[in-house]
Design a protein around this motif. Structure first.
Motif, short mmCIF file in Angstrom:
data_model
loop_
_atom_site.label_atom_id
_atom_site.label_comp_id
_atom_site.label_asym_id
_atom_site.label_seq_id
_atom_site.Cartn_x
_atom_site.Cartn_y
_atom_site.Cartn_z
N CYS A 62 -8.66 3.65 0.69
CA CYS A 62 -8.31 2.26 0.39
C CYS A 62 -8.87 1.33 1.46
O CYS A 62 -9.31 0.22 1.15
N CYS A 118 -2.36 1.71 -2.28
CA CYS A 118 -1.99 2.71 -3.28
C CYS A 118 -0.57 3.22 -3.09
O CYS A 118 -0.03 3.92 -3.95
N CYS A 148 -4.67 3.86 3.73
CA CYS A 148 -5.26 5.18 3.89
C CYS A 148 -6.78 5.01 3.92
O CYS A 148 -7.29 3.92 3.62
N CYS A 166 0.57 3.31 2.51
CA CYS A 166 -0.65 2.54 2.28
C CYS A 166 -0.32 1.26 1.51
O CYS A 166 0.40 1.30 0.52
ZN ZN Z 1 -4.33 4.03 -0.18
#
Ligand code: ZN
Length: 123
Positions: free
Chosen positions: A115, A94, A112, A91
């Motif tokens: 996010c 994050c 993801c 991702c």
């Molecule tokens: Zn993420």
């Protein structure tokens, strides 16, 4: 559930990406060839105004489709690059692994799900 970075699954996603990329490249090529021949017949033909309007509308629609496909190509190419450099599936916000089930549906996903919704909201 085994580790999400399963080599085989990544290979399958790579295959999927390359396949999609080849298909999309072909589609763009066909659309561009069609658009070129449509422009040619429009200028050469002695069609009435209604025909010309239809042709212009179709050409505009085709341009939009072509642009969407070209954007998709850029996303696919970027995903292929990330795959080659081993960062596909991480991702961008994050750093967590994007679930393979998500990558299988959207191999070009850069975030993801949680996010992605944050990124979309701040766009
Ligand atoms: Zn993420």
């Amino acid at each position: 559930m085994t580790a999400v970075t399963d080599g085989l699954d990544m290979a399958a996603i790579g295959l999927l990406l390359r396949q999609r990329h080849a298909e999309t490249t072909g589609q763009v090529g066909r659309l561009q060839a069609q658009a070129a021949s449509m422009r040619g017949s429009h200028y050469a033909g002695s069609g009435d105004a209604a025909d010309a309007g239809t042709v212009a509308l179709e050409a505009a629609e085709q341009t939009m489709v072509t642009m969407a496909l070209q954007e998709q190509l850029v996303r696919l190419q970027a995903a292929i690059d990330r795959l080659d450099s081993g960062t596909l599936g991480a991702c961008g916000r994050c750093g967590e692994q994007v679930p393979l089930t998500r990558l299988q549906v959207m191999p070009w996903a850069t975030h993801c799900v949680p996010c992605q919704s944050i990124v979309d909201r701040h766009r």
